[in-house]
Design an enzyme around this catalytic site. Structure first.
Site, PDB file in Angstrom:
ATOM      1  N   HIS A 125      24.584  12.179 -21.479  1.00  0.00           N
ATOM      2  CA  HIS A 125      24.727  11.214 -22.657  1.00  0.00           C
ATOM      3  C   HIS A 125      25.747  10.099 -22.379  1.00  0.00           C
ATOM      4  O   HIS A 125      26.064   9.405 -23.232  1.00  0.00           O
ATOM      5  CB  HIS A 125      25.171  12.234 -23.842  1.00  0.00           C
ATOM      6  CG  HIS A 125      24.161  13.077 -24.363  1.00  0.00           C
ATOM      7  ND1 HIS A 125      22.734  12.669 -24.608  1.00  0.00           N
ATOM      8  CD2 HIS A 125      24.146  14.495 -24.552  1.00  0.00           C
ATOM      9  CE1 HIS A 125      22.114  13.691 -25.170  1.00  0.00           C
ATOM     10  NE2 HIS A 125      22.991  14.822 -25.040  1.00  0.00           N
ATOM     11  N   ASP A 162      16.335  18.448 -20.692  1.00  0.00           N
ATOM     12  CA  ASP A 162      17.178  18.737 -21.993  1.00  0.00           C
ATOM     13  C   ASP A 162      16.576  18.311 -23.246  1.00  0.00           C
ATOM     14  O   ASP A 162      15.552  17.350 -23.299  1.00  0.00           O
ATOM     15  CB  ASP A 162      18.316  17.982 -21.638  1.00  0.00           C
ATOM     16  CG  ASP A 162      19.524  18.504 -22.655  1.00  0.00           C
ATOM     17  OD1 ASP A 162      20.413  19.354 -22.233  1.00  0.00           O
ATOM     18  OD2 ASP A 162      19.357  18.231 -23.704  1.00  0.00           O
ATOM     19  N   HIS A 164      17.915  17.283 -25.721  1.00  0.00           N
ATOM     20  CA  HIS A 164      18.243  15.944 -26.330  1.00  0.00           C
ATOM     21  C   HIS A 164      18.147  14.940 -25.257  1.00  0.00           C
ATOM     22  O   HIS A 164      17.870  15.096 -24.154  1.00  0.00           O
ATOM     23  CB  HIS A 164      19.836  16.157 -26.464  1.00  0.00           C
ATOM     24  CG  HIS A 164      20.386  17.176 -27.250  1.00  0.00           C
ATOM     25  ND1 HIS A 164      20.609  18.288 -26.801  1.00  0.00           N
ATOM     26  CD2 HIS A 164      20.284  17.432 -28.775  1.00  0.00           C
ATOM     27  CE1 HIS A 164      20.880  19.258 -27.856  1.00  0.00           C
ATOM     28  NE2 HIS A 164      20.849  18.696 -29.121  1.00  0.00           N
ATOM     29  N   ASP A 246      18.368  23.903 -23.404  1.00  0.00           N
ATOM     30  CA  ASP A 246      18.633  24.038 -24.850  1.00  0.00           C
ATOM     31  C   ASP A 246      17.247  23.773 -25.580  1.00  0.00           C
ATOM     32  O   ASP A 246      17.283  23.937 -26.851  1.00  0.00           O
ATOM     33  CB  ASP A 246      19.640  23.104 -25.448  1.00  0.00           C
ATOM     34  CG  ASP A 246      19.619  21.718 -24.900  1.00  0.00           C
ATOM     35  OD1 ASP A 246      18.763  21.407 -24.089  1.00  0.00           O
ATOM     36  OD2 ASP A 246      20.588  21.173 -24.971  1.00  0.00           O
TER      37      ASP A 246
END
Ligand SMILES: [Zn+2]
Length: 311
Positions: A125, A162, A164, A246
């Site tokens: 990120h 991931d 996200h 996740d």
């Protein structure tokens, strides 16, 4: 050949506030799982501290200076609502970058067949000049740039599974035509980016949003239809995986319903991609995964496949 496992004690000294999901226990549980007898064959290595020049492959000096200056002398400090630093955070992040760089070196030198970097904080990120989403430096993107700039590779794929969107990796590799960044992620979900129309400066970015509550069947169909054909066309010389766990059904931060066997399938198929054009060379780096049991089990499953495929 075997699989290298990169880790470092500095990952335990990056402390987040009580109750924060990105916590020291994540790496403790992963390493406890990887201490089982079936992992005795791992080539365990210390993730070295990176150089400033490694970070500057993707970030401006001002970002490195700002992160270094933001570290508190005690307690924790919030860089934004999600992203925190404690004494030791900068060094932990520098070893996370260094682990990825060293993993690329070891794999490209043929010392190991593939590698997994189990460091924290995660990286995908972090944008050029903005820490974000628990991340300080763009570890996977730096690894890709290192392989391109210093090892002279022509094509490096970064696959981010991931849950996200890897907005940071996308930002850092947006104009890098020698890389192909492919991200699957739940949408809608934080950070809200990662739509299919975000295709990079050179059609070198591919985003695959997945709806909440979907499971591994949709993931597998999506990868078969979109991701593997794109990777076959691109013919990467190295496959870097942003391995976040996740998307697991038990994860508290998202609503996808993948299971360990989905991570096994995906890892096997990405190793197939690497076998086809990259001599099997895979560097995988830890991103998210916040249910400690699911995280440890999923990482163990992922690393088991890497070991099997390293031969
Ligand atoms: Zn995540």
């Amino acid at each position: 050949m075997t699989t290298a496992l990169f880790g470092h004690d500095s990952s335990l000294r990056h402390v987040t506030p009580n109750g924060h999901p990105e916590q020291v226990a994540r790496v403790e549980r992963i390493m406890a799982g990887l201490a089982a007898p079936q992992f005795a064959g791992l080539d365990r290595r210390d993730a070295p501290e990176c150089s400033d020049a490694d970070i500057l492959l993707c970030h401006p000096q001002a970002h490195l200076d700002a992160i270094t200056a933001a570290e508190p002398e005690s307690g924790t400090v919030a860089l934004d609502g999600d992203t925190h630093m404690s004494p030791g955070s900068t060094m932990a992040a520098r070893h996370a970058v260094g682990g990825c760089v060293a993993a690329v070196d070891a794999v490209l030198a043929g010392e190991v067949g593939n590698a997994f970097v189990a460091c924290r904080p995660p990286g995908h990120h972090a944008e050029k000049a903005t820490p974000m989403g628990f991340c300080l430096f763009g570890t996977a993107a730096i690894a890709a740039k290192h392989a391109l700039e210093r090892h002279g590779l022509s094509r490096v794929a970064v696959v981010d599974f991931d849950v996200h969107h890897g907005n940071g990796t996308q930002d850092l590799l947006w104009n890098e035509s020698r890389s192909l960044f492919i991200g699957s992620h739940q949408n809608p979900l934080w950070p809200g980016t990662g739509l299919p129309e975000e295709t990079g400066g050179h059609y070198n970015v591919m985003n695959l949003p997945l709806p909440p509550h979907s499971d591994g069947r949709l993931m597998r169909a999506t990868y078969e239809a979109e991701v593997f054909p794109a990777l076959a066309r691109f013919k990467p010389e190295l496959v870097i995986i942003s391995a976040g766990f996740d998307a697991h059904a038990d994860d508290p931060l998202a609503q996808l319903n993948w299971r360990e066997d989905d991570f096994v399938w995906l890892t096997e198929r990405l190793c197939d991609v690497a076998d086809a054009s990259a001599g099997g060379r895979v560097v995988s780096t830890l991103e998210g995964g916040y249910d400690l049991n699911a995280l440890a089990a999923s990482v163990a499953a992922h690393v088991s496949v890497l070991m099997e495929r390293a031969g």
